[in-house]
Design a protein around this motif. Structure first.
Motif, PDB file in Angstrom:
ATOM      1  N   LYS A   1      54.223  59.343 -15.190  1.00  0.00           N
ATOM      2  CA  LYS A   1      54.278  60.802 -15.153  1.00  0.00           C
ATOM      3  C   LYS A   1      55.207  61.278 -16.273  1.00  0.00           C
ATOM      4  O   LYS A   1      56.338  61.689 -16.045  1.00  0.00           O
ATOM      5  CB  LYS A   1      54.791  61.289 -13.796  1.00  0.00           C
ATOM      6  N   PRO A   2      54.714  61.230 -17.511  1.00  0.00           N
ATOM      7  CA  PRO A   2      55.561  61.565 -18.653  1.00  0.00           C
ATOM      8  C   PRO A   2      55.903  63.051 -18.704  1.00  0.00           C
ATOM      9  O   PRO A   2      55.109  63.899 -18.302  1.00  0.00           O
ATOM     10  CB  PRO A   2      54.707  61.158 -19.853  1.00  0.00           C
ATOM     11  N   LYS A   3      57.080  63.332 -19.198  1.00  0.00           N
ATOM     12  CA  LYS A   3      57.472  64.728 -19.369  1.00  0.00           C
ATOM     13  C   LYS A   3      56.748  65.324 -20.570  1.00  0.00           C
ATOM     14  O   LYS A   3      56.374  64.614 -21.516  1.00  0.00           O
ATOM     15  CB  LYS A   3      58.981  64.856 -19.535  1.00  0.00           C
ATOM     16  N   PHE A   4      56.534  66.626 -20.524  1.00  0.00           N
ATOM     17  CA  PHE A   4      55.952  67.359 -21.644  1.00  0.00           C
ATOM     18  C   PHE A   4      57.072  67.723 -22.619  1.00  0.00           C
ATOM     19  O   PHE A   4      58.153  68.156 -22.191  1.00  0.00           O
ATOM     20  CB  PHE A   4      55.276  68.643 -21.167  1.00  0.00           C
ATOM     21  N   ASP A   5      56.817  67.560 -23.895  1.00  0.00           N
ATOM     22  CA  ASP A   5      57.803  67.896 -24.908  1.00  0.00           C
ATOM     23  C   ASP A   5      57.406  69.178 -25.637  1.00  0.00           C
ATOM     24  O   ASP A   5      56.220  69.499 -25.761  1.00  0.00           O
ATOM     25  CB  ASP A   5      57.931  66.747 -25.915  1.00  0.00           C
ATOM     26  N   LYS A   6      58.395  69.899 -26.117  1.00  0.00           N
ATOM     27  CA  LYS A   6      58.137  71.128 -26.849  1.00  0.00           C
ATOM     28  C   LYS A   6      57.453  70.801 -28.166  1.00  0.00           C
ATOM     29  O   LYS A   6      57.818  69.843 -28.850  1.00  0.00           O
ATOM     30  CB  LYS A   6      59.445  71.886 -27.100  1.00  0.00           C
ATOM     31  N   GLN A   7      56.484  71.630 -28.537  1.00  0.00           N
ATOM     32  CA  GLN A   7      55.768  71.367 -29.774  1.00  0.00           C
ATOM     33  C   GLN A   7      56.700  71.376 -30.974  1.00  0.00           C
ATOM     34  O   GLN A   7      56.502  70.598 -31.927  1.00  0.00           O
ATOM     35  CB  GLN A   7      54.644  72.387 -29.977  1.00  0.00           C
ATOM     36  N   GLU A   8      57.701  72.191 -30.952  1.00  0.00           N
ATOM     37  CA  GLU A   8      58.668  72.215 -32.049  1.00  0.00           C
ATOM     38  C   GLU A   8      59.297  70.838 -32.237  1.00  0.00           C
ATOM     39  O   GLU A   8      59.461  70.355 -33.368  1.00  0.00           O
ATOM     40  CB  GLU A   8      59.749  73.261 -31.775  1.00  0.00           C
ATOM     41  N   ASP A   9      59.651  70.190 -31.128  1.00  0.00           N
ATOM     42  CA  ASP A   9      60.250  68.855 -31.194  1.00  0.00           C
ATOM     43  C   ASP A   9      59.221  67.808 -31.589  1.00  0.00           C
ATOM     44  O   ASP A   9      59.544  66.842 -32.302  1.00  0.00           O
ATOM     45  CB  ASP A   9      60.874  68.495 -29.842  1.00  0.00           C
ATOM     46  N   ILE A  10      57.998  67.985 -31.131  1.00  0.00           N
ATOM     47  CA  ILE A  10      56.925  67.051 -31.487  1.00  0.00           C
ATOM     48  C   ILE A  10      56.682  67.095 -32.988  1.00  0.00           C
ATOM     49  O   ILE A  10      56.590  66.052 -33.652  1.00  0.00           O
ATOM     50  CB  ILE A  10      55.634  67.390 -30.716  1.00  0.00           C
ATOM     51  N   TYR A  11      56.591  68.287 -33.548  1.00  0.00           N
ATOM     52  CA  TYR A  11      56.347  68.407 -34.978  1.00  0.00           C
ATOM     53  C   TYR A  11      57.493  67.837 -35.798  1.00  0.00           C
ATOM     54  O   TYR A  11      57.276  67.171 -36.822  1.00  0.00           O
ATOM     55  CB  TYR A  11      56.065  69.865 -35.351  1.00  0.00           C
ATOM     56  N   ALA A  12      58.710  68.082 -35.364  1.00  0.00           N
ATOM     57  CA  ALA A  12      59.859  67.534 -36.082  1.00  0.00           C
ATOM     58  C   ALA A  12      59.782  66.012 -36.121  1.00  0.00           C
ATOM     59  O   ALA A  12      60.044  65.384 -37.159  1.00  0.00           O
ATOM     60  CB  ALA A  12      61.158  68.000 -35.423  1.00  0.00           C
ATOM     61  N   ASP A  13      59.404  65.411 -35.007  1.00  0.00           N
ATOM     62  CA  ASP A  13      59.331  63.952 -34.969  1.00  0.00           C
ATOM     63  C   ASP A  13      58.133  63.416 -35.734  1.00  0.00           C
ATOM     64  O   ASP A  13      58.238  62.386 -36.416  1.00  0.00           O
ATOM     65  CB  ASP A  13      59.281  63.458 -33.519  1.00  0.00           C
ATOM     66  N   MET A  14      56.984  64.084 -35.641  1.00  0.00           N
ATOM     67  CA  MET A  14      55.809  63.612 -36.374  1.00  0.00           C
ATOM     68  C   MET A  14      56.075  63.611 -37.875  1.00  0.00           C
ATOM     69  O   MET A  14      55.721  62.650 -38.577  1.00  0.00           O
ATOM     70  CB  MET A  14      54.580  64.465 -36.046  1.00  0.00           C
ATOM     71  N   LEU A  15      56.687  64.654 -38.381  1.00  0.00           N
ATOM     72  CA  LEU A  15      56.988  64.717 -39.808  1.00  0.00           C
ATOM     73  C   LEU A  15      58.023  63.667 -40.197  1.00  0.00           C
ATOM     74  O   LEU A  15      57.904  63.030 -41.253  1.00  0.00           O
ATOM     75  CB  LEU A  15      57.465  66.124 -40.172  1.00  0.00           C
ATOM     76  N   LYS A  16      58.993  63.464 -39.330  1.00  0.00           N
ATOM     77  CA  LYS A  16      59.988  62.409 -39.575  1.00  0.00           C
ATOM     78  C   LYS A  16      59.329  61.040 -39.597  1.00  0.00           C
ATOM     79  O   LYS A  16      59.624  60.182 -40.448  1.00  0.00           O
ATOM     80  CB  LYS A  16      61.062  62.481 -38.492  1.00  0.00           C
ATOM     81  N   GLU A  17      58.415  60.804 -38.674  1.00  0.00           N
ATOM     82  CA  GLU A  17      57.713  59.518 -38.604  1.00  0.00           C
ATOM     83  C   GLU A  17      56.878  59.267 -39.851  1.00  0.00           C
ATOM     84  O   GLU A  17      56.864  58.148 -40.392  1.00  0.00           O
ATOM     85  CB  GLU A  17      56.823  59.477 -37.359  1.00  0.00           C
TER      86      GLU A  17
END
Length: 530
Positions: A167-183
């Motif tokens: 049951k994974p938590k939902f993450d804010k899109q702002e945080d998702i985008y920051a991590d995707m670009l970092k990755e």
């Protein structure tokens, strides 16, 4: 393409072997395997990656026909239908199976092997390319999910198999985008051509780490431009970083998975489904549900677009490819008006009958919707259109007009990559550019030219068209207002979460709603700032 069924069989055997070895701590061979992990993990990881690429390209209707065509494609007035139960997107109607599809595919199928690869390779310096290519592919998988739904599980996603997180938590899109670009940034920098890679198990680039670096920076360009409405300065930073890193330079760099006619692990799933009962099966003699929309067909005709016979045809050409030269005649093509059913269509076409359906254009099943059509994940012509916008914004020293014309040319030169080896002569390309010149003008006038072309050239990359339309507002589309629609007669801004998340992952689902807003079609996601 290699025999994927044999590789899947090998994957099953190898995966079973490694699970047995890991489960038995007293096995006499365990210590040797632990000292030399590549002896067993290399072939397993290669097969995992091959399978992951294939299933991301198409695992079922869930990540192809439903989100890409029946929803995004119809909302963007590329497809239209009179059937409000099978094709709902042009009417903004909710059908749980359609809106649930991508979510279920991403979190139930696409992430599984990807997360396993990341876990198996993360701490092995000899497998640095395996790890970083998987990181790039993880971003590709996840960006489609967050762009369609908004806040989604990300940091805990796909870890049911590896960490027992169901049951994974939902993450804010702002945080998702920051991590995707970092990755993407870290993965591109850490790719090492002196170290081993996936080789022939990599169906996109054959293990070429240079190509994967180019793909990573091209993805960074796509995601960086997503931020223009919400954080212009941050968008500029990432766009410039992407361009400096090195984006696609020709059609040879296209990220694509080739297919062949055969079983479900071989064929182009989207095309296969469009050929079936819910699309435009030739056996229906033009009465299939999924017609081409009037908005799209009219644009192709009005601009004299030489891609028209590559994209669409009347039904006789789908039934018999020898008839394509006549069935693709531009003057004969008709697009179906969006937002009507078999009854309400008579309000604008009074003499409509069931036989009238056969007069309207369909997608060409012998080119862009063939079993052997390649899955295009990101194309060179898309990159060129992004560069045109970047130059328009002053973020790149190139000329928007030049980039635009290169984008058009690249799109029209892609035909030979498809079944039928469709080819547009250079003279026809030149004529199209002369008849539809990049005229410059105000910032918005140039944005409209660039991104209307995006809508046309990215045909069948419809989820990306939907994302780009939400960011730019182009092409200009007139909404429909079918009775009982979910939006009050406005084009949707996202699709709702599966009801299963509300009932099974209740706490995290409610937290996402509290953070993002109501679980509605009209709720804007983070980067789609009004």
């Amino acid at each position: 393409m290699k025999n994927i069924k044999q590789q899947l069989t090998r994957l099953t055997i190898q995966s079973s072997l490694i699970m047995i070895l890991l489960a038995s701590a007293c096995d006499s061979g365990f210590e040797e395997m632990n000292k030399n992990p590549n002896a067993f993990t290399d072939p397993v990881i290669g097969s995992l990656f091959s399978y992951n690429l294939i299933r991301t390209a198409g695992s079922s209707d869930d990540n192809t026909l439903y989100p890409n065509d029946k929803l995004a494609g119809a909302m963007m007035q590329i497809f239209a239908s009179l059937n409000p139960y099978q094709w709902t997107g042009d009417k903004y109607l909710k059908k749980a199976g359609y809106t649930d599809g991508l979510f279920n595919a991403v979190f139930g199928t696409e992430l599984k092997e990807n997360v396993q690869i990341l876990t198996l390779t993360k701490d092995d310096p000899e497998m640095v390319n395996y790890y970083n290519i998987a990181r790039i592919w993880h971003v590709y998988i996840m960006h489609r999910a967050t762009d369609m739904y908004g806040d989604v599980p990300y940091f805990e996603a796909g870890q049911g198999y590896t960490e027992g997180i169901y049951k994974p938590k939902f993450d804010k899109q702002e945080d998702i985008y920051a991590d995707m670009l970092k990755e993407l940034d870290e993965a591109a920098k850490n790719l090492d051509p002196s170290k081993p890679s996936f080789g022939s198990a990599d169906y996109l680039y054959g293990g070429d780490v240079g190509k994967w670096k180019t793909f990573a920076y091209s993805m960074m360009l796509r995601l960086g431009l997503r931020l223009t409405k919400v954080d212009l300065a941050l968008s500029e930073t990432w766009v410039k970083k992407a361009i400096a890193g090195g984006v696609m330079q020709s059609n040879a760099d296209i990220a694509k998975l080739n297919h062949s006619s055969g079983g479900e692990l071989n064929y182009y799933w989207d095309g296969r489904e469009l050929q079936g009962g819910e699309g435009v099966p030739p056996s229906e003699e033009g009465r299939g549900y999924g017609k081409m929309a009037q908005t799209f067909v009219s644009h192709l005709k009005d601009t004299g677009d030489p891609r028209l016979p590559f994209y669409i045809t009347l039904w006789p050409g789908n039934a018999d490819p020898t008839l394509l030269p006549t069935s693709t005649n531009p003057a004969d093509q008709k697009g179906l008006p969006s937002g009507y059913d078999a009854s309400s269509i008579k309000s604008i076409i009074p003499d409509w009958t069931d036989d009238s359906y056969a007069e309207y254009s369909e997608i060409n099943l012998h080119t862009v919707a063939h079993d052997a059509t390649p899955s295009i994940f990101l194309s060179y012509n898309e990159v060129k259109l992004y560069l045109a916008e970047a130059a328009l914004r002053g973020w790149d020293g190139g000329d928007p007009k030049t980039y635009y014309e290169e984008a058009v040319t690249a799109s029209m030169k892609m035909g030979p990559l498809y079944p039928g080896s469709f080819s547009i002569p250079q003279a026809d390309i030149d004529q199209y550019l002369a008849d539809n010149p990049y005229t410059g003008g105000t910032f918005e006038q140039q944005m409209e030219q660039i991104h209307t072309q995006f809508w046309v050239s990215q045909f069948m990359n419809n989820m990306e068209i939907f994302a780009n339309w939400r960011r730019t507002g182009y092409p200009k589309l007139t909404p429909t207002n079918y009775p009982g629609n979910e939006t009050g007669g406005t084009i949707p801004r996202r699709i709702p979460y599966p009801q299963s998340e509300a009932s099974i992952n209740t706490e995290n689902y409610k937290a996402a709603i509290d953070s993002q807003g109501p679980d509605l079609w009209t709720t804007r996601i983070w980067w789609d700032k009004e």
